[in-house]
Design an enzyme around this catalytic site. Structure first.
Site, PDB file in Angstrom:
ATOM      1  N   GLU A 162      42.026  43.771  42.237  1.00  0.00           N
ATOM      2  CA  GLU A 162      40.299  44.128  43.007  1.00  0.00           C
ATOM      3  C   GLU A 162      40.226  43.114  44.048  1.00  0.00           C
ATOM      4  O   GLU A 162      40.244  41.905  44.169  1.00  0.00           O
ATOM      5  CB  GLU A 162      39.154  44.296  41.909  1.00  0.00           C
ATOM      6  CG  GLU A 162      39.696  45.134  40.893  1.00  0.00           C
ATOM      7  CD  GLU A 162      38.437  44.876  40.199  1.00  0.00           C
ATOM      8  OE1 GLU A 162      37.573  44.642  40.401  1.00  0.00           O
ATOM      9  OE2 GLU A 162      38.698  46.105  38.886  1.00  0.00           O
TER      10      GLU A 162
ATOM     11  N   LYS B 249      48.055  44.962  39.212  1.00  0.00           N
ATOM     12  CA  LYS B 249      46.730  45.325  40.753  1.00  0.00           C
ATOM     13  C   LYS B 249      45.792  44.220  40.054  1.00  0.00           C
ATOM     14  O   LYS B 249      45.559  43.352  39.030  1.00  0.00           O
ATOM     15  CB  LYS B 249      46.153  46.485  40.083  1.00  0.00           C
ATOM     16  CG  LYS B 249      44.715  47.366  40.688  1.00  0.00           C
ATOM     17  CD  LYS B 249      45.182  49.229  39.895  1.00  0.00           C
ATOM     18  CE  LYS B 249      43.473  49.228  38.865  1.00  0.00           C
ATOM     19  NZ  LYS B 249      42.204  48.281  39.193  1.00  0.00           N
TER      20      LYS B 249
ATOM     21  N   GLU C  62      37.953  53.277  44.533  1.00  0.00           N
ATOM     22  CA  GLU C  62      37.093  53.629  43.675  1.00  0.00           C
ATOM     23  C   GLU C  62      35.730  53.853  44.330  1.00  0.00           C
ATOM     24  O   GLU C  62      35.323  53.405  44.698  1.00  0.00           O
ATOM     25  CB  GLU C  62      36.887  52.800  42.446  1.00  0.00           C
ATOM     26  CG  GLU C  62      36.046  53.030  41.297  1.00  0.00           C
ATOM     27  CD  GLU C  62      36.319  52.496  39.796  1.00  0.00           C
ATOM     28  OE1 GLU C  62      37.561  51.562  39.620  1.00  0.00           O
ATOM     29  OE2 GLU C  62      35.685  52.283  39.188  1.00  0.00           O
TER      30      GLU C  62
ATOM     31  N   ASP D  20      46.113  45.300  35.104  1.00  0.00           N
ATOM     32  CA  ASP D  20      45.329  44.335  35.500  1.00  0.00           C
ATOM     33  C   ASP D  20      45.705  43.160  35.695  1.00  0.00           C
ATOM     34  O   ASP D  20      45.316  42.711  34.347  1.00  0.00           O
ATOM     35  CB  ASP D  20      44.128  45.129  35.493  1.00  0.00           C
ATOM     36  CG  ASP D  20      43.304  46.708  36.073  1.00  0.00           C
ATOM     37  OD1 ASP D  20      43.879  46.383  37.357  1.00  0.00           O
ATOM     38  OD2 ASP D  20      42.247  47.020  36.273  1.00  0.00           O
TER      39      ASP D  20
ATOM     40  N   ASP E 201      42.084  47.299  33.143  1.00  0.00           N
ATOM     41  CA  ASP E 201      41.297  46.207  32.498  1.00  0.00           C
ATOM     42  C   ASP E 201      40.000  47.245  31.736  1.00  0.00           C
ATOM     43  O   ASP E 201      38.964  46.255  31.287  1.00  0.00           O
ATOM     44  CB  ASP E 201      40.485  45.238  33.048  1.00  0.00           C
ATOM     45  CG  ASP E 201      39.723  45.349  34.278  1.00  0.00           C
ATOM     46  OD1 ASP E 201      39.198  46.284  34.535  1.00  0.00           O
ATOM     47  OD2 ASP E 201      39.271  44.277  34.958  1.00  0.00           O
ATOM     48  N   SER E 202      39.677  48.183  32.197  1.00  0.00           N
ATOM     49  CA  SER E 202      38.883  48.888  31.096  1.00  0.00           C
ATOM     50  C   SER E 202      38.952  49.395  29.470  1.00  0.00           C
ATOM     51  O   SER E 202      38.035  49.770  29.531  1.00  0.00           O
ATOM     52  CB  SER E 202      39.338  50.568  31.301  1.00  0.00           C
ATOM     53  OG  SER E 202      40.242  50.880  31.626  1.00  0.00           O
TER      54      SER E 202
HETATM   55  O1  KIV Z   1      40.920  50.008  34.726  1.00  0.00           O
HETATM   56  C1  KIV Z   1      40.195  50.550  35.142  1.00  0.00           C
HETATM   57  O2  KIV Z   1      40.732  51.107  34.250  1.00  0.00           O
HETATM   58  C2  KIV Z   1      40.784  50.773  36.798  1.00  0.00           C
HETATM   59  C3  KIV Z   1      40.735  52.566  37.075  1.00  0.00           C
HETATM   60  C4  KIV Z   1      39.441  52.558  36.642  1.00  0.00           C
HETATM   61  C5  KIV Z   1      41.005  52.199  37.907  1.00  0.00           C
HETATM   62  O3  KIV Z   1      40.558  49.992  37.073  1.00  0.00           O
END
Ligand code: KIV
Length: 270
Positions: free
Chosen positions: A121, A119, A188, A89, A50-51
């Site tokens: 969190e 994924k 992280e 994510d 989600d980055s």
């Molecule tokens: O969204 C992302 O890029 C991440 C990484 C920083 C692990 O969750």
């Protein structure tokens, strides 16, 4: 380095089996072209993070990105990745409220993108959601430590779990994720000694970002490691290229060539 050579598609089981034998390499990707190159480079796993909210859309945090947008990115990456495991994510707000919503979000990602895992969190707070998703047969990767979707709670992007209580919670959460059936966990921005302790105490692989060398694998945001983002320079980041400068330089040259009528030349026209 022999494990992967005979394997066509890396699976969550491959990732599990690499613990203690071979370090796991992971990078983010958000589009077809980059995913193709990352896959061709021999990466084990691609994270459609989600980055994307930051590096693709220019938002300050990961919070604004929607499930539809994540699915769009994931579809593009899946088309480009022939060998790597693709993990996506679940974006902020699509799994925290209740387990059914979490499952519905994960199912949409799996069905509409063709990705291989999701994924999420958090630990104890999202236990029921993780359980529900795994019970439906969808592989889950956890994410602990500096979880960017909680940035407004943390108030800062500084290293997490330096204090005893938070470190203990992280250890407990990692164990919980393992017990729930997660196939791996991202850690992280936590102290390397804590990451080592967690890595040695659970049987599933840990993938670190700013968590030191003892993790079972490493993940970086591809735009950061390629030097496309130039204002983000955390200590943990190693840049392998300086694409911001390269691309800006190429554009400057193109502008100059167009203005001076150097481009196109005789050979570049019909
Ligand atoms: O969204 C992302 O890029 C991440 C990484 C920083 C692990 O969750």
């Amino acid at each position: 380095m022999s494990i992967n050579k005979e394997i066509k598609r890396i699976t969550t089981e491959t990732i599990r089996s690499m613990k203690g034998k071979e370090k796991i390499s992971m990078l983010t990707s958000y589009d077809f072209t980059i995913a193709q190159m990352v896959d061709a480079g021999g990466i084990d796993a691609i994270l459609v993070g989600d980055s994307a909210s930051n590096v693709m859309a220019g938002h300050e945090t990961t919070l604004p990105i929607t499930l539809d947008q994540m699915i769009y990115h994931a579809q593009s990456v899946v088309r480009g990745a022939k060998r790597a495991l693709v993990v996506v994510d679940l974006p902020f707000g699509t799994y925290q409220s209740d387990p059914q919503r979490a499952l519905d979000s994960a199912v949409r990602i799996m069905k509409e993108s063709g990705a291989h895992a999701v994924k999420l969190e958090g630990g104890k707070e999202i236990e029921k959601s993780v359980k529900r998703i795994i019970n439906a047969g969808i592989p889950v990767m956890g994410h602990l430590g500096l979880t960017p979707q909680s940035i407004y709670q943390f108030g800062t992007y500084k290293v997490r779990a330096k204090e005893e209580a938070e470190a203990q919670k992280l250890i407990d959460d990692a164990k919980l994720l393992e017990d729930l059936g997660a196939f791996s966990v991202v850690m992280e921005k936590i102290p390397a000694a804590l990451a080592k302790k967690v890595t040695e105490s659970i049987s599933i692989p840990t993938i670190g970002i700013g968590a030191g060398a003892h993790c079972d694998g490493q993940v970086l945001v591809v735009h950061d490691m390629l030097g496309m983002t130039h204002e983000f320079s955390p200590k943990f980041l190693r840049r392998y290229l300086s694409l911001y400068d390269e691309i800006t330089g190429a554009v400057q040259q193109y502008v100059q060539d167009v203005k001076s009528v150097d481009f196109p030349n005789e050979n570049e026209q019909y």
